[in-house]
Enzyme design. Structure first.
Site, PDB file in Angstrom:
ATOM      1  N   VAL A  17       7.512   6.460  -7.776  1.00  0.00           N
ATOM      2  CA  VAL A  17       7.151   6.306  -9.194  1.00  0.00           C
ATOM      3  C   VAL A  17       6.105   7.352  -9.598  1.00  0.00           C
ATOM      4  CG1 VAL A  17       6.163   4.744 -10.923  1.00  0.00           C
ATOM      5  CG2 VAL A  17       7.682   3.828  -9.143  1.00  0.00           C
ATOM      6  N   LYS A 107       2.685  -5.717  -9.790  1.00  0.00           N
ATOM      7  CA  LYS A 107       3.021  -7.119 -10.122  1.00  0.00           C
ATOM      8  C   LYS A 107       2.317  -8.115  -9.207  1.00  0.00           C
ATOM      9  CE  LYS A 107       6.994  -6.323  -7.362  1.00  0.00           C
ATOM     10  NZ  LYS A 107       7.293  -4.934  -7.356  1.00  0.00           N
ATOM     11  N   GLU A 131       3.335  -2.555 -18.370  1.00  0.00           N
ATOM     12  CA  GLU A 131       4.758  -2.705 -18.701  1.00  0.00           C
ATOM     13  C   GLU A 131       5.656  -2.550 -17.470  1.00  0.00           C
ATOM     14  OE1 GLU A 131       6.246  -3.223 -22.103  1.00  0.00           O
ATOM     15  OE2 GLU A 131       7.552  -3.894 -20.512  1.00  0.00           O
ATOM     16  N   GLY A 136      10.932  -3.059 -14.483  1.00  0.00           N
ATOM     17  CA  GLY A 136      11.015  -1.595 -14.558  1.00  0.00           C
ATOM     18  C   GLY A 136      10.954  -1.025 -15.959  1.00  0.00           C
ATOM     19  N   GLY A 189      20.701   1.730  -0.210  1.00  0.00           N
ATOM     20  CA  GLY A 189      19.302   1.949  -0.593  1.00  0.00           C
ATOM     21  C   GLY A 189      18.770   0.962  -1.616  1.00  0.00           C
ATOM     22  N   LYS A 207       6.751 -11.825 -10.795  1.00  0.00           N
ATOM     23  CA  LYS A 207       7.131 -11.450 -12.163  1.00  0.00           C
ATOM     24  C   LYS A 207       7.188 -12.691 -13.057  1.00  0.00           C
ATOM     25  CE  LYS A 207       9.629  -7.438 -10.399  1.00  0.00           C
ATOM     26  NZ  LYS A 207      10.889  -6.970  -9.823  1.00  0.00           N
ATOM     27  N   GLY A 306      13.276   1.678  -9.577  1.00  0.00           N
ATOM     28  CA  GLY A 306      13.602   3.101  -9.426  1.00  0.00           C
ATOM     29  C   GLY A 306      12.519   3.975 -10.019  1.00  0.00           C
TER      30      GLY A 306
HETATM   31  N1  HSE Z   1      12.382  -4.690  -5.366  1.00  0.00           N
HETATM   32  C1  HSE Z   1      12.485  -4.898  -6.778  1.00  0.00           C
HETATM   33  C2  HSE Z   1      13.919  -5.141  -7.155  1.00  0.00           C
HETATM   34  C3  HSE Z   1      11.971  -3.779  -7.612  1.00  0.00           C
HETATM   35  O1  HSE Z   1      14.811  -5.147  -6.323  1.00  0.00           O
HETATM   36  O2  HSE Z   1      14.160  -5.377  -8.336  1.00  0.00           O
HETATM   37  C4  HSE Z   1      10.493  -3.745  -7.709  1.00  0.00           C
HETATM   38  O3  HSE Z   1       9.994  -4.896  -8.322  1.00  0.00           O
END
Ligand code: HSE
Length: 433
Positions: A17, A107, A131, A136, A189, A207, A306
């Site tokens: 990121v 988070k 945000e 994401g 991945g 979250k 991502g």
């Molecule tokens: N590992 C998380 C996901 C992304 O698979 O959505 C980061 O919060």
């Protein structure tokens, strides 16, 4: 009028990121300056491994001393993308103390100790924006904190973990079992080598805590969130869901109680009707369905993870914070004035799909139905399939009307004690109807 003195951004972390944040800040510098009203400059990048090649970043900006960077005193915005509790918490509070606002994607920290961060931001007259911490790239925190600030949110239900959505979607579309779908997610991945945080629902629970706190203007911490992972979901569960016109998703659900006096937050796999908008969220996408009193139903959809998508959310916050600074103002702080308590899972009221292996003989159905009745759980439908193997067993699927989770747990406990119930194959909540 464009201010010529640049606003200075310090970047803590330069992984997937952080490196995207740095790249976009450089390549889009003119646009960002025009939108903010002042140039924005990358003033330092704190990393753990300075020897790693970081394309496009001036090596003179790289440091291993994150504390010294946030203490510099000339930094306007600290972008924290290192994650975890410490040293992130100490760095963020130190940044506030030294006159910087903070944009974070963390988070876990916000869910565990958001109140401390908010208090430090307020004490020092700084902004705390995050945000990127939930879903994401999807604009979600700002719509909840600002756009819907005049409304009353009653429910937030979302797919906030892309890894598990990818796995469940594969199971649904190919008939694969959990392990096979996880292996594919790992190979592509989507899943990490240790997928625990995703598949056991920890990531989604953090979250959910953040979303519930903002939606209901109260404090909700990670420990307040009921959590079940999705490792026990089977191909048979998907077949059963299909028979009901449903699919299975790992959902984060934050609800205001019917009497308005408390809230709940939970993460677990659930069946949802194929007609529900969340059912069509495929692969690793995220989506959050919000129900508000005046607005009605809203859905926010997009990539939830991502480098580039998360960087987009971070940079949106950087622009907002920079604009606030030029106006010598701050954005919204913590809003926890309702102080609504978080109720335990036993108080949650929903529907259930229970799959039992039972003896196939007279009176068994009546016996099972009696247990449901004794616990005040009303049955909606029952499906029974005799086994073809002649073993005298049948599979019994009971779908209930809405009942408190505690009543359902009591029912299942009592069912397990019946000699005629050979096993409870699965229990799944049914949502979104
Ligand atoms: N590992 C998380 C996901 C992304 O698979 O959505 C980061 O919060």
């Amino acid at each position: 009028m464009m201010r010529t003195r640049p606003l200075k951004v310090a970047l803590l972390g330069c992984g997937v990121v952080g490196s995207e944040v740095a790249r976009i800040m450089t390549t889009h510098a003119d646009d960002l300056a025009a939108r903010i009203g002042a140039p924005v400059e990358l003033a330092g990048v704190a990393v753990r491994r300075p020897d790693k090649v970081r394309g496009g970043i001036d090596p003179a900006l790289i440091t291993t001393d994150a504390t010294a960077l946030v203490k510099r005193g000339d930094i306007d915005v600290v972008v924290e993308v290192i994650g975890g509790i410490e040293p992130a918490r100490a760095l963020i509070t130190t940044a506030f103390e030294h006159g910087a606002s903070v944009v974070s994607a963390n988070k876990a920290l916000l869910a565990q100790d958001g109140a401390t961060l908010y208090a430090a931001a307020e004490r020092h007259g700084q902004d705390l924006y995050y945000e990127a911490a939930v879903a994401g790239a999807i604009p979600l925190i700002r719509p909840l904190r600002e756009s819907l600030a005049g409304d009353k949110i009653n429910r937030v239900m979302g797919i906030v973990n892309g890894t598990t959505n990818f796995i469940l979607d594969k199971m649904d579309s190919t008939g694969a079992g959990y392990q096979e779908a996880l292996d594919e997610a790992t190979a592509l991945g989507y899943a990490e080598a240790d997928p625990t945080a995703d598949v056991e629902g920890f990531d989604a629970a953090a979250k959910a805590a953040i979303l519930a706190g903002i939606a209901f203007h109260t404090r909700v911490r990670l420990d307040d969130v009921y959590r079940e992972g999705m490792t026990e979901v089977t191909a048979a569960d998907f077949a059963s869901a299909r028979q009901m016109g449903c699919t299975i998703k790992l959902l984060a659900i934050c609800e205001r109680a019917a009497d308005g006096e408390s809230v709940t937050a939970r993460v677990h796999p659930a069946m949802i009707p194929l007609s529900h908008p969340l059912a069509s969220v495929r692969e690793a996408y995220n989506a959050v369905f919000v129900e508000a009193e005046a607005a009605g139903q809203l859905m926010f959809y997009g990539p939830g993870a991502g480098g580039s998508p998360t960087a987009s959310a971070v940079l949106g916050d950087v622009v907002a914070v920079c604009r606030n600074r030029l106006n010598e103002a701050t954005g919204p702080g913590e809003s926890a004035y309702t102080q609504l308590p978080v109720s335990p899972m036993g108080d949650v009221v929903t529907r259930y799909h229970i799959s039992l292996d039972v003896a196939d003989k007279p009176g068994v159905l009546a016996q099972v139905a009696t247990v449901f009745a004794e616990h005040g759980v009303s049955i909606d439908t029952v499906r029974q399939h005799g086994r073809q193997d002649g073993g005298g067993e049948a599979s019994l699927v009971v779908v209930t009307h809405r009942a408190p989770d505690a009543a359902l747990s009591g029912t299942v406990e009592a069912l397990r004690k019946l000699d005629t119930v050979r096993g409870v194959a699965s229990i799944m909540r049914v949502e979104g109807e």
